[in-house]
Design an enzyme around this catalytic site. Structure first.
Site, PDB file in Angstrom:
ATOM      1  N   PHE A  71     -43.377  24.392 -35.373  1.00 29.07           N
ATOM      2  CA  PHE A  71     -42.292  25.316 -34.477  1.00 29.07           C
ATOM      3  C   PHE A  71     -40.816  24.580 -35.157  1.00 29.07           C
ATOM      4  CE2 PHE A  71     -38.677  25.876 -31.826  1.00 29.07           C
ATOM      5  CZ  PHE A  71     -38.780  27.291 -31.212  1.00 29.07           C
ATOM      6  N   SER A 117     -23.191  37.784  -1.755  1.00 25.31           N
ATOM      7  CA  SER A 117     -24.203  36.594  -1.547  1.00 25.31           C
ATOM      8  C   SER A 117     -24.832  37.230  -0.085  1.00 25.31           C
ATOM      9  CB  SER A 117     -23.359  35.480  -0.901  1.00 25.31           C
ATOM     10  OG  SER A 117     -22.492  35.904   0.204  1.00 25.31           O
ATOM     11  N   LYS A 150     -35.921  30.946  -2.594  1.00 23.10           N
ATOM     12  CA  LYS A 150     -34.449  30.984  -2.976  1.00 23.10           C
ATOM     13  C   LYS A 150     -34.253  29.710  -3.664  1.00 23.10           C
ATOM     14  CE  LYS A 150     -30.060  31.531  -0.555  1.00 23.10           C
ATOM     15  NZ  LYS A 150     -29.486  30.490  -1.286  1.00 23.10           N
ATOM     16  N   ARG A 171     -21.089  33.854 -11.483  1.00 21.09           N
ATOM     17  CA  ARG A 171     -20.750  34.621 -10.329  1.00 21.09           C
ATOM     18  C   ARG A 171     -19.268  34.610 -10.028  1.00 21.09           C
ATOM     19  NH1 ARG A 171     -19.932  33.781  -4.703  1.00 21.09           N
ATOM     20  NH2 ARG A 171     -20.654  35.601  -3.510  1.00 21.09           N
ATOM     21  N   CYS A 465     -18.065 -12.892 -14.903  1.00 20.03           N
ATOM     22  CA  CYS A 465     -19.093 -12.397 -13.855  1.00 20.03           C
ATOM     23  C   CYS A 465     -20.436 -11.921 -14.578  1.00 20.03           C
ATOM     24  CB  CYS A 465     -18.356 -11.074 -13.041  1.00 20.03           C
ATOM     25  SG  CYS A 465     -19.507 -10.743 -11.700  1.00 20.03           S
TER      26      CYS A 465
HETATM   27  S1  IVH Z   1     -30.877  37.919  -4.635  1.00 15.80           S
HETATM   28  C1  IVH Z   1     -27.701  40.960  -3.402  1.00 15.80           C
HETATM   29  N1  IVH Z   1     -32.708  36.462  -4.765  1.00 15.80           N
HETATM   30  O1  IVH Z   1     -28.689  32.993  -3.503  1.00 15.80           O
HETATM   31  C2  IVH Z   1     -28.508  39.984  -3.401  1.00 15.80           C
HETATM   32  N2  IVH Z   1     -30.577  35.561  -4.633  1.00 15.80           N
HETATM   33  O2  IVH Z   1     -26.527  33.638  -1.137  1.00 15.80           O
HETATM   34  C3  IVH Z   1     -28.418  38.921  -4.635  1.00 15.80           C
HETATM   35  N3  IVH Z   1     -30.601  33.109  -4.665  1.00 15.80           N
HETATM   36  O3  IVH Z   1     -26.115  34.257  -5.085  1.00 15.80           O
HETATM   37  C4  IVH Z   1     -29.157  37.730  -4.715  1.00 15.80           C
HETATM   38  N4  IVH Z   1     -32.750  32.939  -5.019  1.00 15.80           N
HETATM   39  O4  IVH Z   1     -27.431  32.578  -6.556  1.00 15.80           O
HETATM   40  C5  IVH Z   1     -31.509  36.575  -4.759  1.00 15.80           C
HETATM   41  N5  IVH Z   1     -34.602  34.990  -5.175  1.00 15.80           N
HETATM   42  C6  IVH Z   1     -33.330  35.202  -4.875  1.00 15.80           C
HETATM   43  C7  IVH Z   1     -32.634  34.157  -5.044  1.00 15.80           C
HETATM   44  C8  IVH Z   1     -31.268  34.328  -4.936  1.00 15.80           C
HETATM   45  C9  IVH Z   1     -31.481  32.123  -5.167  1.00 15.80           C
HETATM   46  C10 IVH Z   1     -29.228  32.778  -4.793  1.00 15.80           C
HETATM   47  C11 IVH Z   1     -28.063  33.454  -5.683  1.00 15.80           C
HETATM   48  C12 IVH Z   1     -27.171  34.197  -4.534  1.00 15.80           C
HETATM   49  C13 IVH Z   1     -27.449  33.311  -3.163  1.00 15.80           C
HETATM   50  C14 IVH Z   1     -27.256  34.574  -2.182  1.00 15.80           C
END
Ligand code: IVH
Length: 705
Positions: A71, A117, A150, A171, A465
Site C-alpha cells: 500500500f 439535536s 448513539k 455542528r 527531587c
Molecule cells: S441523528 C436530527 N443518529 O447525537 C437528528 N445522531 O443529540 C440528527 N448522534 O448531534 C441526529 N449517534 O452528534 C443521530 N445514530 C445517531 C447518532 C446521533 C450520535 C449524535 C449527533 C447529534 C446528537 C443528537
C-alpha cells in the site's frame, strides 16, 4: 493536412529536408509528451482508485487485501507523480489523507439544513411515551422505527457533489459550523470519491467523528509521558483533533467516522434504513448494528441488548437513537424548535459503583506536578477491578468534601481513568478526617507552589527531587527524545540510586567498566548501552530540546522553537516577546522556557551536554556544496524497514547529499537502499537489472555519517 506535408516532403533540397526533419522531431516529441502525460494522468487516476479501494477495505470493511508495504509503495508512487504533475492532482486524492503541514484558520459556513439535536430520554417509560406520540401523530397509521447506536463523538456534516466530497462542516451552533474539509479528508473511513454511479448528484450525509478506544488510550499514554494535559474521553479527543490547525497531526491521530443521516432532494428511497444501506454501498461506514424495529417490545429488547454489549464495542456510545423509518412520515411529524419529533435518544446510565476510600497518595511527576490518587477498596466496574482513581487536583478534593473512610461513587462513563463522582456523606464514620492536600513535596519535603490560574501544585525543587530527576532522565532517553533504547527505567533507577548519575549529562560520562558493575558478565550489555548513549549525539536539536523536559515543551512545541530560534544559545537569550511571536507559542510556554533558561543548574547542564557533543543547533539545510553532493544525482530506491533512521529521514538524507529518491526500481536506478523485510519482487528486479544493493550501514558510510 500538415502531417502529409511533413512526412512526405516533395522537394528533396537539403534545406527543406533539414527543416522537415526538425519539424518531424518536434512533432514526435510533442506526441510522445502528450502520450506520456496522458499515461501519467491515467496512472494517477488508476492509483487513486486502487488506493481508495484499499482504504475502504481496511477502514470501512475491516478486511484489508493488501500488505501495508505494498500500500505504501502505491501511495509513494502517487505522491511522486502528483508532485511532478500537480495539474493532475485532485483535492480528493488519497494522498490528501496524510494531511499537509500548512495551517489554516477555519471558515464559518452556514448549514443548508440546520443541525438539530435530539430529545433525550432516560427510561423505558419515556421511550413508550415517545412511541405513543409518534403513533398519535401519524393518526394510528402503521410505522417502523430504526434503532441505532448513539455514537459518542463529534458530529459532522458532509456534502457530496457528483460523488466527490465537497465540504465537511462541524455542528457549530447548529446554524453555522466550521469548515473542516481539509482535516476531514484525513479520516480514512470517509470516502473522498464515491463508488458506483447511483448516488444523488448533490446530497448531505451526517454522522459522528470518533476516536476509537484503543487510539484514545494510546494518545493519552503518549500525552501522559510528555506531561501534556490528558483528554477526558474519546469525545473530547475527537472534537479537539478535528479542530486542530495542522491536518498532518489530524491524520496521525487515527479518527474514524460512522454516518447515520442522509439529507437531500433526490434520496434513493423513502426509507431512512434503506438509504443508509445504499450509502454503505457507495463506500460510507454505516454501522451494521442498525435494526428495523416493529413494536415497543422489540425496541426494549434492542435497548437491553446494547446496554450490555456496548462495553465490547471499539468506540464509545452513550445511548440508543430511535428514528421513524419512513421519510414521508418523518416530514408529517415535523420538528420542534430544537429537535425532530420523529426521533429520540435513549441515554445509557453511566456505570457507577460504591466503594471505600482507604487513603490518598500524592505522586510527583517529572515536571514536579503533584497528582493526588485515591486508593480504594477494590471494586468491580465495567468488567475491570478498580483500585485507584485519579483525584486530579486540590479543587476536586475540596468540592467533593472528601474524608478518609468515605463510601464514594466511582464512575467510568466515557473516561478511561475512573473518577470519584460523589460521596455518601450520611454513612461517613464519625471520627473520619477530611482529605487535606499536602503542602510539602512527599518526596523531598520542599514547600509546594501553585501558580496563578493553575489547578495543580508542584514541587519547585526540580534539580534535587529524586522522582523528578529520575523522571527527567527517563524522558531524556525516550524514543521520541534521545532514543537511547538500550536503557530503561530500572537501569536508570539503578544508576541513580548507586550515585553513578545525577542528571542527564552524567550519562555521557559512563564507561563500559562503570556500567558493567551492575550486572555479572555484563560487558556486552554495558558496551551496547555506552554505544547507544554515544550514538544519541547525532539526535537533531529539536529532539534534544524536547528531551530536556522543559515544562510545557512537548514534541511539537520543541519543533516549533527549534525551527524558529535555531540554536540553544539563541534560545537562552530569547525574551518572552520573541518567543510569543513564534506561531503556537503562548505566554505560558514562553514563561516556562525563560524560567528554565534563568536557572544556573540548567545552564550548566546544557553547557556540559554541549561539551559531550550533543546537538545544540539546527543543522542548516543542504546547500549544494561539493561535500554534500556525494550522491551526485544518483537515483536511490528505499525499501524495507531501518534501524538507525526512519524512511522519511533516509529520504531527506538522500536529497541532502545530492541524490534523488525514487519510488520504484527501473533501469535508471543506481542504488537500492535495502532495509529489513524488503519485498522479494523488488529485490529480484534490482538483482536482474544489476542495480547496486546497499545496506543501511553502507549508505551511512557512503555519505560519511
Ligand atoms: S441523528 C436530527 N443518529 O447525537 C437528528 N445522531 O443529540 C440528527 N448522534 O448531534 C441526529 N449517534 O452528534 C443521530 N445514530 C445517531 C447518532 C446521533 C450520535 C449524535 C449527533 C447529534 C446528537 C443528537
Amino acid at each position: 493536412m500538415v502531417h502529409k506535408h511533413i512526412f512526405l516532403p516533395e522537394k528533396k533540397s537539403f534545406a527543406s529536408f533539414v527543416l522537415a526533419s526538425q519539424i518531424k522531431l518536434t512533432f514526435i516529441l510533442y506526441i510522445r509528451s502528450m502520450k506520456d502525460s496522458h499515461n501519467v494522468q491515467e496512472r494517477i487516476a488508476y492509483l487513486s482508485r486502487v488506493l481508495e479501494e484499499h482504504n475502504h477495505n481496511y477502514y470501512v470493511l475491516n478486511s484489508p487485501t493488501i500488505s501495508d508495504r505494498d500500500f505504501d509503495m502505491l501511495m509513494q508512487e502517487l505522491q511522486q507523480l502528483e508532485g511532478e504533475y500537480p495539474q493532475y492532482a485532485s483535492p480528493n486524492s488519497p494522498t490528501q489523507r496524510v494531511g499537509s503541514d500548512i495551517n489554516h484558520a477555519f471558515v464559518q459556513v452556514a448549514h443548508t439544513y440546520p443541525m438539530l439535536s435530539l430529545g433525550n430520554t432516560y427510561s423505558m417509560e419515556e421511550v413508550a411515551a415517545f412511541y405513543q406520540r409518534v403513533k398519535q401523530g401519524l393518526g394510528d397509521a402503521p410505522f417502523e422505527i430504526v434503532g441505532e447506536l448513539k455514537f459518542d463523538g463529534t458530529s459532522i456534516s458532509l456534502t457530496y457533489q457528483d460523488g466527490h466530497l465537497l465540504r465537511a462542516v462541524t455542528r457549530g451552533d447548529g446554524t453555522m459550523g466550521d469548515d473542516v474539509t481539509r482535516n476531514t479528508r484525513t479520516i480514512r473511513s470517509i470516502p473522498l470519491v464515491l463508488k458506483g454511479d447511483d448516488y444523488p448528484p448533490f446530497f448531505e450525509i451526517r454522522g459522528e467523528v470518533l476516536m476509537p478506544w484503543s487510539t484514545f488510550e494510546k494518545l493519552n499514554k503518549e500525552r501522559e509521558e510528555q506531561e501534556e494535559p490528558l483528554f477526558a474521553n474519546p469525545r473530547n479527543a475527537a472534537a479537539g483533533t478535528l479542530k486542530l490547525q495542522n491536518p498532518a497531526t489530524v491524520a496521525a491521530r487515527g479518527l474514524d467516522a460512522y454516518l447515520y443521516y442522509m439529507l437531500g432532494d433526490n434520496l434513493p428511497t423513502d426509507n431512512h434504513y434503506d438509504n443508509l444501506q445504499r450509502a454503505r454501498e457507495w463506500g460510507f461506514k454505516v454501522s451494521d448494528t442498525m435494526r428495523v424495529l416493529h413494536n415497543l417490545d422489540e425496541i426494549k429488547a434492542f435497548i437491553d441488548y446494547w446496554d450490555i454489549e456496548r462495553r465490547n464495542l471499539p468506540v464509545a456510545t452513550d445511548g440508543i437513537v430511535l428514528k421513524v423509518a419512513s421519510i414521508e412520515q418523518q416530514e408529517e411529524l415535523g420538528y420542534t424548535a430544537k429537535s425532530p419529533r420523529w426521533a429520540i435518544a435513549y441515554k445509557f446510565q453511566a456505570e457507577d459503583a460504591i466503594t471505600r476510600l482507604n487513603s490518598v497518595s500524592f505522586q510527583v511527576g517529572r515536571t514536579g506536578t503533584i497528582t493526588p490518587v485515591a486508593n480504594l477498596e477494590p471494586v468491580q466496574l465495567s468488567g475491570t477491578v478498580v483500585r485507584r482513581a485519579s483525584l486530579h487536583n486540590e479543587d476536586i478534593i475540596r468540592s467533593l468534601d472528601l474524608h478518609i473512610g468515605d463510601m464514594v461513587h466511582v464512575e467510568k462513563g466515557g473516561e478511561i481513568i475512573p473518577k470519584i463522582t460523589g460521596v455518601e456523606a450520611d454513612s461517613r464514620p464519625a471520627d473520619s478526617s477530611p482529605v487535606t492536600f499536602v503542602r510539602n513535596c512527599p518526596e523531598c519535603g520542599t514547600p509546594l507552589v501553585r501558580e496563578e490560574g493553575e489547578a495543580a501544585w508542584f514541587c519547585p525543587n526540580s534539580n534535587h527531587c529524586a522522582p523528578q530527576i529520575k523522571g527527567r532522565i527517563e524522558h531524556f532517553i525516550a524514543r521520541k527524545a534521545m532514543n537511547i533504547d538500550s536503557l530503561g527505567p530500572e537501569t536508570i533507577a539503578q544508576f541513580y540510586d548507586r550515585g553513578m548519575i545525577h542528571n542527564v549529562a552524567d550519562l555521557y560520562t559512563l564507561t563500559v567498566d562503570d556500567v558493567a558493575t551492575l550486572k555479572q558478565q555484563g560487558r556486552k550489555w554495558a558496551q551496547n548501552i555506552v554505544d547507544s548513549i554515544a550514538h544519541s549525539r547525532e539526535v537533531p536539536f529539536a529532539r534534544v530540546l524536547f528531551a530536556l523536559g522543559i515544562r510545557y515543551v512537548g514534541e511539537t512545541v520543541a519543533k516549533r522553537l527549534a525551527s524558529a530560534i535555531k540554536s540553544m544559545d539563541r534560545l537562552r537569550d530569547a525574551t518572552i516577546e520573541q518567543l510569543t511571536a513564534i506561531p503556537d507559542i503562548g505566554e505560558r510556554i514562553a514563561l516556562s522556557v525563560v524560567e528554565y533558561m534563568n536557572d544556573i543548574d540548567n545552564l550548566l547542564l546544557i553547557e556540559r551536554l554541549a561539551q559531550y557533543g550533543v546537538q545544540m543547533s539546527v543543522e542548516e539545510k543542504p546547500q549544494s556544496t561539493p561535500m554534500q553532493n556525494i550522491l551526485n544525482g544518483a537515483s536511490v530506491v528505499i525499501s524495507g524497514t531501518f534501524e538507525h533512521h526512519s524512511r522519511d529521514e533516509y529520504k531527506a538524507l538522500i536529497e541532502q547529499y545530492g541524490g534523488r529518491n525514487v519510488a520504484s526500481v527501473s533501469g535508471a536506478t543506481q542504488y537500492l537502499l535495502a532495509g529489513a523485510n524488503m519485498g522479494p519482487a523488488k529485490l529480484e528486479k534490482a538483482t536482474r537489472l544489476g542495480i547496486k544493493i546497499i545496506s543501511e550501514t553502507e549508505f551511512l558510510q557512503m555519505i560519511g555519517l
